[in-house]
Design a protein around this motif. Structure first.
Motif, PDB file in Angstrom:
ATOM      1  N   GLY A  45      -0.047   0.884 -14.997  1.00  0.00           N
ATOM      2  CA  GLY A  45       0.394   0.805 -13.623  1.00  0.00           C
ATOM      3  C   GLY A  45       0.666   2.171 -13.026  1.00  0.00           C
ATOM      4  O   GLY A  45       0.477   3.210 -13.653  1.00  0.00           O
ATOM      5  N   THR A  46       1.121   2.161 -11.784  1.00  0.00           N
ATOM      6  CA  THR A  46       1.481   3.376 -11.062  1.00  0.00           C
ATOM      7  C   THR A  46       2.861   3.168 -10.447  1.00  0.00           C
ATOM      8  O   THR A  46       3.322   2.025 -10.309  1.00  0.00           O
ATOM      9  CB  THR A  46       0.479   3.671  -9.944  1.00  0.00           C
ATOM     10  N   PRO A  47       3.554   4.244 -10.062  1.00  0.00           N
ATOM     11  CA  PRO A  47       4.839   4.067  -9.378  1.00  0.00           C
ATOM     12  C   PRO A  47       4.723   3.182  -8.136  1.00  0.00           C
ATOM     13  O   PRO A  47       5.599   2.360  -7.875  1.00  0.00           O
ATOM     14  CB  PRO A  47       5.226   5.511  -9.019  1.00  0.00           C
ATOM     15  N   LEU A  48       3.630   3.346  -7.381  1.00  0.00           N
ATOM     16  CA  LEU A  48       3.429   2.525  -6.190  1.00  0.00           C
ATOM     17  C   LEU A  48       3.315   1.051  -6.566  1.00  0.00           C
ATOM     18  O   LEU A  48       3.971   0.189  -5.976  1.00  0.00           O
ATOM     19  CB  LEU A  48       2.168   2.984  -5.452  1.00  0.00           C
ATOM     20  N   GLY A  49       2.462   0.752  -7.548  1.00  0.00           N
ATOM     21  CA  GLY A  49       2.289  -0.635  -7.967  1.00  0.00           C
ATOM     22  C   GLY A  49       3.559  -1.232  -8.538  1.00  0.00           C
ATOM     23  O   GLY A  49       3.882  -2.399  -8.280  1.00  0.00           O
ATOM     24  N   ASP A  50       4.300  -0.413  -9.310  1.00  0.00           N
ATOM     25  CA  ASP A  50       5.553  -0.898  -9.887  1.00  0.00           C
ATOM     26  C   ASP A  50       6.549  -1.274  -8.799  1.00  0.00           C
ATOM     27  O   ASP A  50       7.256  -2.292  -8.905  1.00  0.00           O
ATOM     28  CB  ASP A  50       6.171   0.175 -10.793  1.00  0.00           C
ATOM     29  N   PHE A  51       6.625  -0.446  -7.758  1.00  0.00           N
ATOM     30  CA  PHE A  51       7.578  -0.708  -6.677  1.00  0.00           C
ATOM     31  C   PHE A  51       7.205  -1.971  -5.916  1.00  0.00           C
ATOM     32  O   PHE A  51       8.065  -2.805  -5.609  1.00  0.00           O
ATOM     33  CB  PHE A  51       7.632   0.497  -5.739  1.00  0.00           C
ATOM     34  N   ILE A  52       5.929  -2.123  -5.573  1.00  0.00           N
ATOM     35  CA  ILE A  52       5.490  -3.321  -4.851  1.00  0.00           C
ATOM     36  C   ILE A  52       5.795  -4.570  -5.668  1.00  0.00           C
ATOM     37  O   ILE A  52       6.322  -5.567  -5.148  1.00  0.00           O
ATOM     38  CB  ILE A  52       3.984  -3.237  -4.519  1.00  0.00           C
ATOM     39  N   LEU A  86      -3.754  -2.959  -6.465  1.00  0.00           N
ATOM     40  CA  LEU A  86      -2.667  -2.042  -6.124  1.00  0.00           C
ATOM     41  C   LEU A  86      -1.542  -2.136  -7.155  1.00  0.00           C
ATOM     42  O   LEU A  86      -1.047  -1.118  -7.653  1.00  0.00           O
ATOM     43  CB  LEU A  86      -2.108  -2.359  -4.736  1.00  0.00           C
ATOM     44  N   GLU A  87      -1.128  -3.351  -7.476  1.00  0.00           N
ATOM     45  CA  GLU A  87      -0.005  -3.532  -8.389  1.00  0.00           C
ATOM     46  C   GLU A  87      -0.334  -3.081  -9.802  1.00  0.00           C
ATOM     47  O   GLU A  87       0.543  -2.597 -10.522  1.00  0.00           O
ATOM     48  CB  GLU A  87       0.418  -5.002  -8.400  1.00  0.00           C
ATOM     49  N   GLN A  88      -1.555  -3.224 -10.195  1.00  0.00           N
ATOM     50  CA  GLN A  88      -1.960  -2.849 -11.553  1.00  0.00           C
ATOM     51  C   GLN A  88      -2.415  -1.402 -11.663  1.00  0.00           C
ATOM     52  O   GLN A  88      -2.764  -0.943 -12.752  1.00  0.00           O
ATOM     53  CB  GLN A  88      -3.070  -3.790 -12.028  1.00  0.00           C
TER      54      GLN A  88
END
Length: 279
Positions: free
Chosen positions: A2-9, A53-55
């Motif tokens: 994942g990414t910080p963006l995906g983790d936040f969403i 996005l989330e992954q």
């Protein structure tokens, strides 16, 4: 991965109940919160794209998509700002490929002079990693007996997560822990954050990792301290961002008369002020 963006969403989606957005409750489901299909429909994007996005399989969403997701999640202004920041670092707009390491600890002379002018007030200069770079003598008095300033290079984040005394000193330790973990995303650089995170993770354990990737945007209300000699103290926080230095100047103001009197006792001010040099 994942990414910080995906983790936040994903974290925000999991925390939202459909009823709060006027959506029907579809009954029992395997995961809590909002379904991907519900969020995608509100944002006007496909479920497949939201999944990417989330992954972390799509790292460059457009500004329009980021804003649409923020609207769909009904984010607060501070949460929207965090979402936009995460989209930048996920897309590689921040410095990348540099060797992880600590930031510079120097404080500009004008900032130090500002601290001197704030005496006998309670003020401290830190960066987003939690390094205590300079402080007034009143800040030293306030934290006396807590262990916060015991280290040669004091760091508030390290203290909160690794020193048992922090859980007593901060009456609302859970909130402070969330604040310190969140601020690592706003560190002087991505590399600085990675440096401290890799150092803290083994010592602080899964609780630190969970808070770091939970992306809980802090409210930063009244700071409550359980001082070793004065008991509960309540302080208001005013923060001035020193953007060009990647630092911040925090001023603590007594929130009630009892705290005002306790701070005066801690400072031990004589008739002429009794100022101490700033470290």
């Amino acid at each position: 991965m994942g990414t910080p963006l995906g983790d936040f969403i994903r974290a925000k989606r999991d925390s939202i109940q459909p009823q709060s957005l006027g959506l029907p409750d579809h009954g029992r489901r395997r995961a809590p919160g909002l379904r991907r299909s519900d969020l995608a429909g509100r944002a006007g994007i496909s479920v497949e794209y939201l999944t990417r996005l989330e992954q972390g399989r799509d790292r460059n969403p457009s500004v329009a998509v980021v804003n649409a997701v923020a609207d769909a999640l009904s984010l607060s202004p501070s949460e929207r700002e965090h979402l936009r920041y995460l989209s930048k670092i996920t897309g590689g707009e921040c410095t990348a490929h540099a060797r992880p390491g600590p930031p510079l600890r120097e404080v500009r002379p004008p900032v130090l002079e500002t601290l001197r002018l704030l005496e006998p007030g309670i003020a401290v200069v830190t960066n987003r990693l939690g390094d205590v770079l300079a402080r007034t003598s009143a800040y030293e008095a306030l934290t006396s007996g807590s262990g916060l300033l015991d280290a040669e290079a004091p760091n508030l984040t390290r203290y909160v997560f690794t020193d048992p005394r922090a859980r007593t000193f901060f009456a609302d330790w859970d909130d402070i822990a969330d604040e310190q973990a969140f601020d690592l995303w706003l560190a002087p650089s991505v590399e600085n954050s990675e440096w401290l995170t890799s150092e803290l993770a083994p010592a602080a354990g899964p609780d630190f990792t969970r808070r770091l990737h939970g992306h809980v945007v802090p409210q930063r209300g009244v700071l409550r301290l359980d001082h070793p000699s004065e008991g509960e103290l309540r302080l208001l926080r005013e923060t001035l961002d020193l953007a060009s230095d990647a630092q911040q100047l925090v001023v603590l103001l007594p929130a009630d008369e009892r705290t005002t009197q306790a701070v005066a006792r801690l400072r031990g001010l004589g008739p002429h002020g009794g100022l101490r040099a700033i470290s």
